[in-house]
Design a protein around this motif. Structure first.
Motif, PDB file in Angstrom:
ATOM      1  N   LEU A   1      -2.097 -32.996 -19.767  1.00  0.00           N
ATOM      2  CA  LEU A   1      -0.781 -32.932 -20.415  1.00  0.00           C
ATOM      3  C   LEU A   1      -0.790 -33.709 -21.730  1.00  0.00           C
ATOM      4  O   LEU A   1      -1.195 -34.866 -21.771  1.00  0.00           O
ATOM      5  CB  LEU A   1       0.299 -33.492 -19.492  1.00  0.00           C
ATOM      6  CG  LEU A   1       0.786 -32.557 -18.397  1.00  0.00           C
ATOM      7  CD1 LEU A   1       1.591 -33.316 -17.363  1.00  0.00           C
ATOM      8  CD2 LEU A   1       1.594 -31.419 -18.994  1.00  0.00           C
ATOM      9  N   ILE A   2      -0.338 -33.073 -22.783  1.00  0.00           N
ATOM     10  CA  ILE A   2      -0.275 -33.724 -24.089  1.00  0.00           C
ATOM     11  C   ILE A   2       0.902 -34.698 -24.140  1.00  0.00           C
ATOM     12  O   ILE A   2       0.789 -35.788 -24.697  1.00  0.00           O
ATOM     13  CB  ILE A   2      -0.194 -32.670 -25.211  1.00  0.00           C
ATOM     14  CG1 ILE A   2      -1.495 -31.853 -25.248  1.00  0.00           C
ATOM     15  CG2 ILE A   2       0.078 -33.321 -26.564  1.00  0.00           C
ATOM     16  CD1 ILE A   2      -1.478 -30.679 -26.205  1.00  0.00           C
ATOM     17  N   VAL A   3       2.012 -34.301 -23.571  1.00  0.00           N
ATOM     18  CA  VAL A   3       3.199 -35.154 -23.493  1.00  0.00           C
ATOM     19  C   VAL A   3       3.442 -35.465 -22.020  1.00  0.00           C
ATOM     20  O   VAL A   3       3.703 -34.553 -21.240  1.00  0.00           O
ATOM     21  CB  VAL A   3       4.436 -34.448 -24.098  1.00  0.00           C
ATOM     22  CG1 VAL A   3       5.662 -35.325 -23.979  1.00  0.00           C
ATOM     23  CG2 VAL A   3       4.179 -34.046 -25.538  1.00  0.00           C
ATOM     24  N   PRO A   4       3.348 -36.732 -21.617  1.00  0.00           N
ATOM     25  CA  PRO A   4       3.558 -37.072 -20.205  1.00  0.00           C
ATOM     26  C   PRO A   4       4.969 -36.674 -19.751  1.00  0.00           C
ATOM     27  O   PRO A   4       5.927 -36.790 -20.525  1.00  0.00           O
ATOM     28  CB  PRO A   4       3.393 -38.588 -20.167  1.00  0.00           C
ATOM     29  CG  PRO A   4       2.674 -38.936 -21.406  1.00  0.00           C
ATOM     30  CD  PRO A   4       3.030 -37.899 -22.427  1.00  0.00           C
ATOM     31  N   PRO A   5       5.100 -36.208 -18.508  1.00  0.00           N
ATOM     32  CA  PRO A   5       6.421 -35.805 -18.029  1.00  0.00           C
ATOM     33  C   PRO A   5       7.330 -37.005 -17.815  1.00  0.00           C
ATOM     34  O   PRO A   5       6.874 -38.116 -17.557  1.00  0.00           O
ATOM     35  CB  PRO A   5       6.111 -35.107 -16.696  1.00  0.00           C
ATOM     36  CG  PRO A   5       4.820 -35.697 -16.251  1.00  0.00           C
ATOM     37  CD  PRO A   5       4.057 -36.023 -17.503  1.00  0.00           C
ATOM     38  N   GLY A   6       8.628 -36.751 -17.925  1.00  0.00           N
ATOM     39  CA  GLY A   6       9.615 -37.801 -17.659  1.00  0.00           C
ATOM     40  C   GLY A   6       9.867 -37.955 -16.173  1.00  0.00           C
ATOM     41  O   GLY A   6       9.230 -37.303 -15.333  1.00  0.00           O
ATOM     42  N   ALA A   7      10.814 -38.804 -15.836  1.00  0.00           N
ATOM     43  CA  ALA A   7      11.131 -39.093 -14.440  1.00  0.00           C
ATOM     44  C   ALA A   7      11.682 -37.858 -13.718  1.00  0.00           C
ATOM     45  O   ALA A   7      11.450 -37.688 -12.531  1.00  0.00           O
ATOM     46  CB  ALA A   7      12.137 -40.236 -14.363  1.00  0.00           C
ATOM     47  N   ASN A   8      12.401 -37.004 -14.430  1.00  0.00           N
ATOM     48  CA  ASN A   8      12.990 -35.818 -13.833  1.00  0.00           C
ATOM     49  C   ASN A   8      12.180 -34.583 -14.234  1.00  0.00           C
ATOM     50  O   ASN A   8      12.673 -33.676 -14.888  1.00  0.00           O
ATOM     51  CB  ASN A   8      14.453 -35.679 -14.273  1.00  0.00           C
ATOM     52  CG  ASN A   8      15.180 -34.579 -13.525  1.00  0.00           C
ATOM     53  OD1 ASN A   8      14.712 -34.086 -12.506  1.00  0.00           O
ATOM     54  ND2 ASN A   8      16.336 -34.202 -14.025  1.00  0.00           N
ATOM     55  N   ARG A   9      10.914 -34.574 -13.819  1.00  0.00           N
ATOM     56  CA  ARG A   9       9.998 -33.502 -14.212  1.00  0.00           C
ATOM     57  C   ARG A   9      10.449 -32.161 -13.622  1.00  0.00           C
ATOM     58  O   ARG A   9      10.835 -32.060 -12.469  1.00  0.00           O
ATOM     59  CB  ARG A   9       8.590 -33.815 -13.716  1.00  0.00           C
ATOM     60  CG  ARG A   9       7.580 -32.795 -14.189  1.00  0.00           C
ATOM     61  CD  ARG A   9       6.197 -33.186 -13.803  1.00  0.00           C
ATOM     62  NE  ARG A   9       5.219 -32.247 -14.328  1.00  0.00           N
ATOM     63  CZ  ARG A   9       3.937 -32.282 -14.043  1.00  0.00           C
ATOM     64  NH1 ARG A   9       3.462 -33.228 -13.264  1.00  0.00           N
ATOM     65  NH2 ARG A   9       3.122 -31.398 -14.549  1.00  0.00           N
ATOM     66  N   GLY A  10      10.364 -31.154 -14.440  1.00  0.00           N
ATOM     67  CA  GLY A  10      10.734 -29.812 -14.001  1.00  0.00           C
ATOM     68  C   GLY A  10       9.649 -29.142 -13.196  1.00  0.00           C
ATOM     69  O   GLY A  10       8.525 -29.642 -13.069  1.00  0.00           O
ATOM     70  N   THR A  11       9.994 -27.999 -12.649  1.00  0.00           N
ATOM     71  CA  THR A  11       9.040 -27.166 -11.929  1.00  0.00           C
ATOM     72  C   THR A  11       8.797 -25.908 -12.750  1.00  0.00           C
ATOM     73  O   THR A  11       9.652 -25.476 -13.533  1.00  0.00           O
ATOM     74  CB  THR A  11       9.557 -26.800 -10.527  1.00  0.00           C
ATOM     75  OG1 THR A  11      10.833 -26.165 -10.656  1.00  0.00           O
ATOM     76  CG2 THR A  11       9.687 -28.019  -9.644  1.00  0.00           C
ATOM     77  N   ALA A  12       7.635 -25.327 -12.566  1.00  0.00           N
ATOM     78  CA  ALA A  12       7.258 -24.136 -13.339  1.00  0.00           C
ATOM     79  C   ALA A  12       8.238 -23.005 -13.081  1.00  0.00           C
ATOM     80  O   ALA A  12       8.693 -22.795 -11.955  1.00  0.00           O
ATOM     81  CB  ALA A  12       5.845 -23.722 -12.982  1.00  0.00           C
ATOM     82  N   ILE A  13       8.544 -22.294 -14.146  1.00  0.00           N
ATOM     83  CA  ILE A  13       9.422 -21.123 -14.054  1.00  0.00           C
ATOM     84  C   ILE A  13       8.570 -19.897 -13.805  1.00  0.00           C
ATOM     85  O   ILE A  13       7.573 -19.687 -14.411  1.00  0.00           O
ATOM     86  CB  ILE A  13      10.239 -20.944 -15.353  1.00  0.00           C
ATOM     87  CG1 ILE A  13      11.110 -22.164 -15.574  1.00  0.00           C
ATOM     88  CG2 ILE A  13      11.054 -19.692 -15.319  1.00  0.00           C
ATOM     89  CD1 ILE A  13      11.871 -22.157 -16.897  1.00  0.00           C
TER      90      ILE A  13
END
Length: 87
Positions: A75-87
């Motif tokens: 990952l180029i940008v680390p996910p935040g605390a409320n990471r999404g799920t793949a669409i």
């Protein structure tokens, strides 16, 4: 960061492109956390970028692994605390 898509594969919902400031290549997938839809960007090398751009179907196994979160180290940008799920 300025992400510029070189290939958009609408049927399989992924993009291949280059981050303009660093020159790094990526594959991106759409994700959603219920509040916002956004993209996650996974780093790939130049040879892989060229392969996926020429033959988008070659990217499908890689994209599937990204969706299963098996390649989070890319990952180029680390996910935040409320990471999404793949669409």
């Amino acid at each position: 960061m300025k992400f510029q898509d070189a290939l958009v594969h609408r049927d399989h919902r992924f993009c291949v492109g280059t981050e303009q400031d660093s020159g790094r290549c990526y594959v991106s997938i759409p994700v959603s956390n219920g509040m916002v839809d956004y993209e996650e960007y996974y780093a790939i090398d130049r040879a892989t970028f060229e392969l996926f751009r020429r033959d988008p179907d070659a990217a499908l196994p890689f994209v599937a692994r990204c969706r299963r979160r098996e390649l989070d180290e890319l990952l180029i940008v680390p996910p935040g605390a409320n990471r999404g799920t793949a669409i």
